[in-house]
Design a protein around this motif. Structure first.
Motif, PDB file in Angstrom:
ATOM      1  N   SER A  93      74.702  16.309 102.660  1.00 30.81           N
ATOM      2  CA  SER A  93      73.411  16.322 103.345  1.00 30.81           C
ATOM      3  C   SER A  93      72.758  14.952 103.202  1.00 30.81           C
ATOM      4  O   SER A  93      71.789  14.782 102.474  1.00 30.81           O
ATOM      5  CB  SER A  93      72.505  17.399 102.749  1.00 30.81           C
ATOM      6  OG  SER A  93      73.115  18.662 102.817  1.00 30.81           O
TER       7      SER A  93
ATOM      8  N   PHE B 164      81.210  35.477  98.349  1.00 26.29           N
ATOM      9  CA  PHE B 164      81.317  34.045  98.586  1.00 26.29           C
ATOM     10  C   PHE B 164      82.230  33.768  99.782  1.00 26.29           C
ATOM     11  O   PHE B 164      81.931  32.937 100.642  1.00 26.29           O
ATOM     12  CB  PHE B 164      81.871  33.334  97.343  1.00 26.29           C
ATOM     13  CG  PHE B 164      80.966  33.395  96.143  1.00 26.29           C
ATOM     14  CD1 PHE B 164      79.588  33.380  96.295  1.00 26.29           C
ATOM     15  CD2 PHE B 164      81.486  33.472  94.865  1.00 26.29           C
ATOM     16  CE1 PHE B 164      78.737  33.441  95.190  1.00 26.29           C
ATOM     17  CE2 PHE B 164      80.657  33.523  93.750  1.00 26.29           C
ATOM     18  CZ  PHE B 164      79.279  33.521  93.911  1.00 26.29           C
TER      19      PHE B 164
ATOM     20  N   GLN C  76      76.396  25.016 105.580  1.00 28.73           N
ATOM     21  CA  GLN C  76      77.435  24.964 104.546  1.00 28.73           C
ATOM     22  C   GLN C  76      76.865  25.373 103.207  1.00 28.73           C
ATOM     23  O   GLN C  76      75.646  25.384 103.019  1.00 28.73           O
ATOM     24  CB  GLN C  76      78.060  23.564 104.459  1.00 28.73           C
ATOM     25  CG  GLN C  76      77.094  22.412 104.535  1.00 28.73           C
ATOM     26  CD  GLN C  76      76.426  22.049 103.218  1.00 28.73           C
ATOM     27  OE1 GLN C  76      76.862  22.486 102.159  1.00 28.73           O
ATOM     28  NE2 GLN C  76      75.364  21.262 103.286  1.00 28.73           N
ATOM     29  N   ASN C  77      77.748  25.746 102.305  1.00 31.61           N
ATOM     30  CA  ASN C  77      77.350  26.084 100.940  1.00 31.61           C
ATOM     31  C   ASN C  77      78.469  25.625 100.007  1.00 31.61           C
ATOM     32  O   ASN C  77      79.417  26.367  99.736  1.00 31.61           O
ATOM     33  CB  ASN C  77      77.096  27.585 100.795  1.00 31.61           C
ATOM     34  CG  ASN C  77      76.476  27.934  99.443  1.00 31.61           C
ATOM     35  OD1 ASN C  77      76.589  27.169  98.479  1.00 31.61           O
ATOM     36  ND2 ASN C  77      75.833  29.092  99.361  1.00 31.61           N
TER      37      ASN C  77
ATOM     38  N   GLU D  31      78.373  25.013  96.843  1.00 30.77           N
ATOM     39  CA  GLU D  31      78.405  25.757  95.580  1.00 30.77           C
ATOM     40  C   GLU D  31      79.198  27.054  95.719  1.00 30.77           C
ATOM     41  O   GLU D  31      79.943  27.450  94.804  1.00 30.77           O
ATOM     42  CB  GLU D  31      76.979  26.059  95.094  1.00 30.77           C
ATOM     43  CG  GLU D  31      76.213  24.841  94.606  1.00 30.77           C
ATOM     44  CD  GLU D  31      75.603  24.047  95.754  1.00 30.77           C
ATOM     45  OE1 GLU D  31      75.756  24.459  96.929  1.00 30.77           O
ATOM     46  OE2 GLU D  31      74.972  23.010  95.478  1.00 30.77           O
ATOM     47  N   ALA D  32      79.037  27.744  96.858  1.00 34.39           N
ATOM     48  CA  ALA D  32      79.794  28.979  97.077  1.00 34.39           C
ATOM     49  C   ALA D  32      81.288  28.688  97.171  1.00 34.39           C
ATOM     50  O   ALA D  32      82.123  29.461  96.668  1.00 34.39           O
ATOM     51  CB  ALA D  32      79.306  29.673  98.354  1.00 34.39           C
ATOM     52  N   GLU D  33      81.642  27.568  97.819  1.00 33.51           N
ATOM     53  CA  GLU D  33      83.052  27.179  97.908  1.00 33.51           C
ATOM     54  C   GLU D  33      83.633  26.932  96.526  1.00 33.51           C
ATOM     55  O   GLU D  33      84.734  27.405  96.198  1.00 33.51           O
ATOM     56  CB  GLU D  33      83.198  25.926  98.773  1.00 33.51           C
ATOM     57  CG  GLU D  33      82.830  26.142 100.236  1.00 33.51           C
ATOM     58  CD  GLU D  33      82.983  24.870 101.076  1.00 33.51           C
ATOM     59  OE1 GLU D  33      82.667  24.926 102.271  1.00 33.51           O
ATOM     60  OE2 GLU D  33      83.427  23.837 100.519  1.00 33.51           O
TER      61      GLU D  33
ATOM     62  N   ALA E 283      77.846  18.191  97.034  1.00 34.10           N
ATOM     63  CA  ALA E 283      76.818  18.886  97.810  1.00 34.10           C
ATOM     64  C   ALA E 283      75.774  17.916  98.336  1.00 34.10           C
ATOM     65  O   ALA E 283      75.321  18.028  99.480  1.00 34.10           O
ATOM     66  CB  ALA E 283      76.154  19.975  96.963  1.00 34.10           C
TER      67      ALA E 283
ATOM     68  N   GLN F 196      80.539  34.560 103.062  1.00 30.37           N
ATOM     69  CA  GLN F 196      79.543  33.562 103.453  1.00 30.37           C
ATOM     70  C   GLN F 196      80.199  32.266 103.930  1.00 30.37           C
ATOM     71  O   GLN F 196      79.761  31.668 104.918  1.00 30.37           O
ATOM     72  CB  GLN F 196      78.602  33.260 102.281  1.00 30.37           C
ATOM     73  CG  GLN F 196      77.434  32.369 102.701  1.00 30.37           C
ATOM     74  CD  GLN F 196      76.527  32.030 101.539  1.00 30.37           C
ATOM     75  OE1 GLN F 196      76.896  31.215 100.706  1.00 30.37           O
ATOM     76  NE2 GLN F 196      75.353  32.664 101.497  1.00 30.37           N
ATOM     77  N   ILE F 197      81.257  31.833 103.257  1.00 28.41           N
ATOM     78  CA  ILE F 197      81.974  30.618 103.677  1.00 28.41           C
ATOM     79  C   ILE F 197      82.506  30.788 105.095  1.00 28.41           C
ATOM     80  O   ILE F 197      82.419  29.888 105.927  1.00 28.41           O
ATOM     81  CB  ILE F 197      83.125  30.318 102.694  1.00 28.41           C
ATOM     82  CG1 ILE F 197      82.561  29.931 101.330  1.00 28.41           C
ATOM     83  CG2 ILE F 197      84.022  29.197 103.229  1.00 28.41           C
ATOM     84  CD1 ILE F 197      83.608  29.933 100.216  1.00 28.41           C
TER      85      ILE F 197
ATOM     86  N   LEU G  36      79.575  30.761 107.682  1.00 29.10           N
ATOM     87  CA  LEU G  36      79.052  29.404 107.865  1.00 29.10           C
ATOM     88  C   LEU G  36      80.018  28.547 108.684  1.00 29.10           C
ATOM     89  O   LEU G  36      79.595  27.698 109.470  1.00 29.10           O
ATOM     90  CB  LEU G  36      78.789  28.748 106.501  1.00 29.10           C
ATOM     91  CG  LEU G  36      77.632  29.355 105.690  1.00 29.10           C
ATOM     92  CD1 LEU G  36      77.601  28.779 104.277  1.00 29.10           C
ATOM     93  CD2 LEU G  36      76.296  29.110 106.387  1.00 29.10           C
TER      94      LEU G  36
END
Length: 497
Positions: free
Chosen positions: A12, A114, A21-22, A24-26, A8, A117-118, A121
């Motif tokens: 960034s 999740f 992006q996320n 943690e969700a992935e 993660a 959201q993925i 995004l």
């Protein structure tokens, strides 16, 4: 979960604007899928490996799908051999990373959220990519600048993003499909004449095919001189005029048997097409209009007709050399801006594919791409698409000149992709070409044959995915390039049943 945090943080890097992006969700979703493989069924239709921001996560997801597709259990143990040599996996501690992903069983509860959201995004990242490409191409003036081409390309890319973000495909229940069928039957009852789609302007043809159905690709084919463009223009005018009349009568647009129409004319100019329509409606020949050899009374009729049809919802794009991609982009724009409910393409062989092979490119493959693109356009916009097509010269080699499906030029995919294939046949055209000298012994027989064929045409429905095939008689007035329904007494015996 240190490895997850490390991924993660690397996503960034300082000094760069992070993409949506996320990570943690992935990671949480992958852990949930390995804990309960049944969740795969809930997410795999919409979520694809390329939607993951972290490539390693995308590869893990793809492996999970592959194993479950084979009815195998997908967990850290069964996935381990697939990632022993994966360099990215080694950087986060090796296959033991898979076990870390399953560390939180609570993720199973939020797996669907999740996944959603993925996916969202990923769409935002695609949108960012389109924007960046647009800015870069607009700022690059090193080569010849073509702003309109860049705009069309941007619209195409944006539509792809919007298309991917559309409703998730799902199976319809029998009850849902039955309700749609009842609505179509109700529409046919209210409109009269068995018309469930958009009117063709011909009662006999409407009765046979139920009108032009949404999402259908209709191929109208014929040899040069048969009147393909005239027939398509007549149909387009009938649909647009019916829509205009229904609007003035207060009929809701969705209940109308007409529709605003877009014509993509790659052969004739917009002025020529409009002249044809006005000639037909004012009963003044196009030659008279073009040369000015017209009486005042005829000109007054012509002017009145033009004024009456000023608001006709018929839109003509006469840009030459369009690619199938550019045509689809322009049609989408007209759907959005003008609400078109029908598209006419005159004609298919003048379109270009998206390949860059030029003259060396396989023409059969190119035509296949074009016919497939037109069918996709019909489904995307949920409108009937009429594509005109030339026929091969094989017709001329036969004694019976009536076209057959095998005569479709350059590609069998035209027949395959089309929902309806119609051929225009006018015996008068061939009889006229065999005219003997007036002092020839066969002249009287030819004259009788010409009288029988004069003004008659056949519309041969050779393929109809929704019903029966057969022939429909039409009347053709060559002076005004107008097709119409024949009087009952003029119908051929085999067509009366």
């Amino acid at each position: 979960m240190a490895e997850i945090l490390r991924i993660a943080e690397s996503a960034s890097e300082p000094g760069t604007q992070a993409l949506p992006q996320n990570i943690e969700a992935e990671a949480a979703l992958l852990g949930a899928l390995m804990i309960d493989n049944r969740l795969v069924e809930d997410v795999q239709l919409k979520l694809q490996p390329h939607h993951f921001f972290e490539p390693l996560h995308g590869r893990i997801y793809e492996s999970i799908l592959r194993l479950t597709d084979k009815n195998m259990i997908a967990n850290p143990v069964t996935l381990k051999p697939l990632f022993d040599a994966d360099e990215a996996m080694k950087e986060v501690g090796g296959p033991s990373y898979l076990a870390q992903l399953t560390g939180s069983g609570a993720a199973v509860i939020g797996a669907r959220d999740f996944a959603a959201q993925i996916y969202d995004l990923a769409l935002l990242r695609a949108l960012v990519g389109v924007g960046r490409d647009l800015v870069e191409s607009a700022l690059d003036t090193s080569e010849e600048v073509a702003p309109l081409a860049q705009i069309e390309q941007a619209e195409t890319e944006l539509y792809k993003v919007a298309e991917e973000g559309g409703a998730e495909g799902r199976a319809k229940s029998f009850g849902e499909a039955a309700l749609a069928s009842i609505r179509n039957a109700e529409a046919a009852l209210n409109r009269g004449g068995g018309l469930t789609g958009i009117t063709t302007g011909f009662q006999g043809l409407n009765g046979r095919i139920g009108g032009l159905q949404r999402s259908d690709l209709i191929i109208v084919a014929g040899r040069p001189g048969m009147g393909k463009s005239a027939l398509a223009t007549n149909m387009a005018f009938a649909a647009a005029e019916r829509f205009m009349q229904d609007q003035s009568d207060g009929i809701d647009a969705k209940a109308s048997a007409g529709a605003p129409v877009a014509i993509f004319s790659l052969e004739m100019s917009a002025e020529q097409l409009v002249t044809r329509v006005l000639s037909e409606q004012a009963q003044v020949t196009a030659e008279q209009i073009r040369t000015g050899n017209i009486a005042k009374q005829e000109f007054a009729s012509f002017a009145r007709t033009a004024d009456r049809l000023h608001s006709l919802p018929l839109y003509i794009d006469d840009t030459p050399g369009l690619t199938i991609a550019a045509l689809r982009t322009r049609a989408r724009r007209l759907k959005r801006q003008k609400g078109i409910g029908m598209v006419v393409v005159d004609y298919l062989q003048l379109l270009q594919g998206t390949g860059r092979g030029g003259a060396s490119e396989n023409r059969v493959q190119e035509i296949s791409e074009i016919s497939r693109g037109l069918k996709q356009l019909a489904k995307e916009l949920d409108v009937p698409v009429i594509g005109l097509s030339q026929l091969s010269r094989a017709v001329e080699q036969r004694e019976d000149k009536r076209p057959q499906l095998a005569d479709l030029r350059e590609s069998g995919s035209i027949e395959q992709d089309a929902d309806i294939v119609m051929f225009i046949y006018r015996e008068e055209y061939y009889v006229a070409s065999r005219k003997p000298a007036e002092d020839h012994p066969d002249f009287m027989a030819w004259q009788e044959q010409m009288e029988r064929a004069y003004g008659r045409a056949e519309l041969i429905v050779a393929k109809n995915r929704h019903g029966a095939t057969g022939k429909e008689p039409l009347r053709f007035q060559g002076r005004y390039t107008k097709f119409s329904d024949p009087a009952d007494e003029d119908r051929l015996p085999e067509m009366r049943s």
